[in-house]
Design an enzyme around this catalytic site. Structure first.
Site, PDB file in Angstrom:
ATOM      1  N   ARG A  51      49.127  76.576  82.658  1.00 26.44           N
ATOM      2  CA  ARG A  51      47.851  75.941  82.366  1.00 26.44           C
ATOM      3  C   ARG A  51      46.681  76.587  83.122  1.00 26.44           C
ATOM      4  NH1 ARG A  51      47.983  69.789  83.660  1.00 26.44           N
ATOM      5  NH2 ARG A  51      50.027  70.617  84.092  1.00 26.44           N
ATOM      6  N   HIS A 178      72.926  76.909  85.000  1.00 28.96           N
ATOM      7  CA  HIS A 178      72.983  78.061  85.905  1.00 28.96           C
ATOM      8  C   HIS A 178      74.345  78.202  86.583  1.00 28.96           C
ATOM      9  CE1 HIS A 178      71.946  75.201  89.151  1.00 28.96           C
ATOM     10  NE2 HIS A 178      72.375  76.114  89.991  1.00 28.96           N
ATOM     11  N   LYS A 182      77.043  81.794  87.855  1.00 30.23           N
ATOM     12  CA  LYS A 182      77.523  82.094  89.206  1.00 30.23           C
ATOM     13  C   LYS A 182      78.724  83.035  89.119  1.00 30.23           C
ATOM     14  CE  LYS A 182      75.943  77.794  91.311  1.00 30.23           C
ATOM     15  NZ  LYS A 182      75.075  78.093  92.442  1.00 30.23           N
ATOM     16  N   HIS A 240      76.891  70.727  85.042  1.00 30.94           N
ATOM     17  CA  HIS A 240      77.568  71.735  85.875  1.00 30.94           C
ATOM     18  C   HIS A 240      79.065  71.446  86.047  1.00 30.94           C
ATOM     19  CE1 HIS A 240      73.533  72.877  86.567  1.00 30.94           C
ATOM     20  NE2 HIS A 240      73.275  72.107  87.600  1.00 30.94           N
ATOM     21  N   LYS A 331      74.795  64.340  97.306  1.00 32.37           N
ATOM     22  CA  LYS A 331      73.728  64.877  98.156  1.00 32.37           C
ATOM     23  C   LYS A 331      73.947  64.391  99.586  1.00 32.37           C
ATOM     24  CE  LYS A 331      71.107  66.157  94.547  1.00 32.37           C
ATOM     25  NZ  LYS A 331      71.086  67.564  94.158  1.00 32.37           N
TER      26      LYS A 331
HETATM   27  C1  BG6 Z   1      70.520  71.491  89.789  1.00 29.47           C
HETATM   28  C2  BG6 Z   1      70.398  70.033  90.131  1.00 29.47           C
HETATM   29  O1  BG6 Z   1      70.803  71.654  88.432  1.00 29.47           O
HETATM   30  O2  BG6 Z   1      71.547  72.066  90.564  1.00 29.47           O
HETATM   31  C3  BG6 Z   1      70.128  69.855  91.594  1.00 29.47           C
HETATM   32  O3  BG6 Z   1      69.337  69.455  89.386  1.00 29.47           O
HETATM   33  C4  BG6 Z   1      71.168  70.578  92.417  1.00 29.47           C
HETATM   34  O4  BG6 Z   1      70.102  68.459  91.947  1.00 29.47           O
HETATM   35  C5  BG6 Z   1      71.325  72.019  91.954  1.00 29.47           C
HETATM   36  O5  BG6 Z   1      70.747  70.533  93.775  1.00 29.47           O
HETATM   37  C6  BG6 Z   1      72.495  72.681  92.649  1.00 29.47           C
HETATM   38  O6  BG6 Z   1      72.516  74.060  92.363  1.00 29.47           O
HETATM   39  P1  BG6 Z   1      73.134  75.118  93.375  1.00 29.47           P
HETATM   40  O7  BG6 Z   1      73.087  76.401  92.640  1.00 29.47           O
HETATM   41  O8  BG6 Z   1      72.293  75.089  94.604  1.00 29.47           O
HETATM   42  O9  BG6 Z   1      74.530  74.639  93.647  1.00 29.47           O
END
Ligand code: BG6
Length: 484
Positions: A51, A178, A182, A240, A331
């Site tokens: 933006r 993501h 890895k 994940h 967490k």
């Molecule tokens: C994200 C989550 O997709 O993945 C986060 O939203 C989390 O809450 C993170 O902390 C963890 O990713 P990584 O690569 O640090 O294990």
């Protein structure tokens, strides 16, 4: 061992949300590292779109400071950084209005790979897809990259899939998880399908149980408003952890190709039994030794959102009937540690007699930190004095085994972005996979919401709630320790 770098075709990559947190932390540094390794042709161009009214020069300065913050100093020689920045551009864009779209359309070069990275709030994914189409920015073979969360539940994921599908074919849509980028996650497939050693044992007859742990030390401070509407189940398990479970449990695909792999993953998700309420523990961290608790971090004193979840799940098919999968993530735990542990059954008979305690063979695939693979085996304790057994790890740290290459593992994002440019969807989720994952997740969440369950408290810096220990104890099993 030096990694082989295969250059990609020239491309135009537009990063929507190009000034945002993900772009600064992951996307720009990742692109820089690929550039530095020689993977990007000189004609490649990356265009930030956001933006703010800023010049391309100002955007390059923003990118420079992102590299300073997130790329190791020894990899940032000024000449390489300058050449990389020279390939960056910027377009100020109004996602809801018309501003900037013509400029963006003009900037796209026909004949180059086109990719559009949606690193923006999820509420904008559909709008962006529409705008790209309406303003004729995207060519017929353009790719869009969609970040998580992909929907909030089955209904919203389906709506989003339908909106994207109105403008882009499935082969153009790259849904990022993501975790699939890895290194060790991909290694999971190499270990399973490039070795004869494990696959014959990879079933309920030989595997007692599987544990998947993704433990984090961070809290939710700073992103409380997103997280509080999500919780560990939606934030980590639906995507994940589900993906890790799929890679462990799936049948061998006939080729390492997008649909072959994704077909097999989908079958796993569809084979998951509904989770019994007694097989789930939800937790919430409380203030501990001066660190704020979840309620404060989330900014919601009445929150019932879980920052931790542990559960036992079953994959109902021939291969896995009778082998439970225990999943946990949370967490503010004791350590940042993600691993998959496959525990094998006891040998049918001990020739060493009752006195020799048997310990399980465990294959541990460590995702982070200290990526590597370990196999715990029984051997004879050295020295005289009879046959005493001891359980030791056969340890393969990637850093040790691969030398310098093992320390220089590309970040998940840089690998995945290059896969987008190459047009390889193997490590991206297909629409029906996301759909099936929500179809399994939704009833679990609905059940605890109906009951009005509150998560159980746990202290920060621990392994999570006591109840989670019970989840395994009652089955005569134990969680592995969460260690850095
Ligand atoms: C994200 C989550 O997709 O993945 C986060 O939203 C989390 O809450 C993170 O902390 C963890 O990713 P990584 O690569 O640090 O294990």
């Amino acid at each position: 061992m030096v990694a082989r770098v295969i250059p990609v075709d020239p491309f135009d990559l537009v990063i929507f949300g190009g000034t945002g947190d993900l772009a600064r932390r992951k996307i720009l540094p990742g692109l820089y590292r690929r550039f530095r390794d020689g993977q990007m042709p000189a004609e490649a161009r990356m265009i930030g779109a956001a933006r703010s009214d800023m010049t391309a020069e100002a955007y390059r300065e923003l990118a420079r400071s992102a590299l300073e913050d997130h790329v190791a100093a020894e990899r940032r020689d000024p000449e390489t950084v300058a050449r990389f920045l020279g390939q960056l551009g910027y377009v100020a864009i109004d996602v809801h209005g018309d501003k900037g779209w013509l400029d963006l359309a003009d900037a796209m070069r026909p004949g180059h790979v086109q990719a559009f990275y949606f690193s923006v709030a999820p509420g904008l994914f559909g709008t962006l897809a529409e705008k790209l189409h309406d303003h004729k920015v995207a060519g017929p073979d353009a790719r869009i990259v969609v970040e998580k969360p992909f929907g909030h539940d089955l209904g919203s994921a389906r709506t989003l899939n339908a909106t994207l599908a109105a403008h882009f074919d499935e082969h153009q849509i790259y849904r990022i998880d993501h975790y699939l980028g890895k290194e060790t996650v991909q290694n999971l497939m190499a270990v399973r399908f490039a070795n004869m050693l494990f696959e014959p044992l990879w079933n309920a007859q030989f595997v007692d149980h599987v544990q998947i742990t993704v433990a984090e030390t961070v809290g939710v401070g700073g992103r409380g408003s997103y997280y509080d509407g999500s919780g560990a189940m939606r934030d980590m398990v639906q995507n994940h952890i589900m993906q890790l479970l799929c890679l462990i449990a799936m049948e061998p695909p006939n080729r390492f190709e997008p649909d072959a792999v994704r077909d097999e993953k989908l079958k796993v998700i569809r084979a998951l039994d509904p989770v019994a309420p007694g097989d789930i523990v939800r937790g919430q961290y409380v203030p501990t030794n001066g660190t704020p608790g979840y309620l404060e971090d989330a900014g919601n004193p009445d929150s019932r959102t879980e920052s931790y979840v542990a559960m036992k799940v079953h994959v109902s098919n021939w291969r896995w009937k009778g082998t439970p999968f225990y999943l946990r993530t949370g967490k503010r735990l004791r350590a940042r540690s993600s691993e998959i542990a496959v525990t094998f059954r006891e040998p049918p008979h001990s020739i060493f007699g009752e006195s020799e305690r048997w310990a399980e063979n465990v294959l541990i695939i460590r995702l982070q930190p200290n990526e590597g693979i370990k196999l715990k085996v029984m051997i004879k304790e050295p020295g005289p004095g009879g046959m005493r057994l001891v359980n030791v790890p056969l340890d393969m740290s990637f850093a040790d085994a691969l030398g310098e290459g093992g320390n220089d593992i590309p970040d998940a994002y840089e690998r995945l972005i290059m896969d987008v440019i190459r047009g390889n969807q193997t490590l991206f989720m297909r629409g029906d996979e996301v759909d099936a994952a929500w179809a399994w997740t939704d009833p679990v969440i609905a059940a605890w919401q109906e009951r009005g369950d509150r998560p159980v408290p746990y202290d920060a810096g621990t392994s999570g709630p006591e109840d989670a220990l019970m989840l395994m104890h009652r089955d005569g099993r134990r969680w592995r320790e969460i260690r850095p």
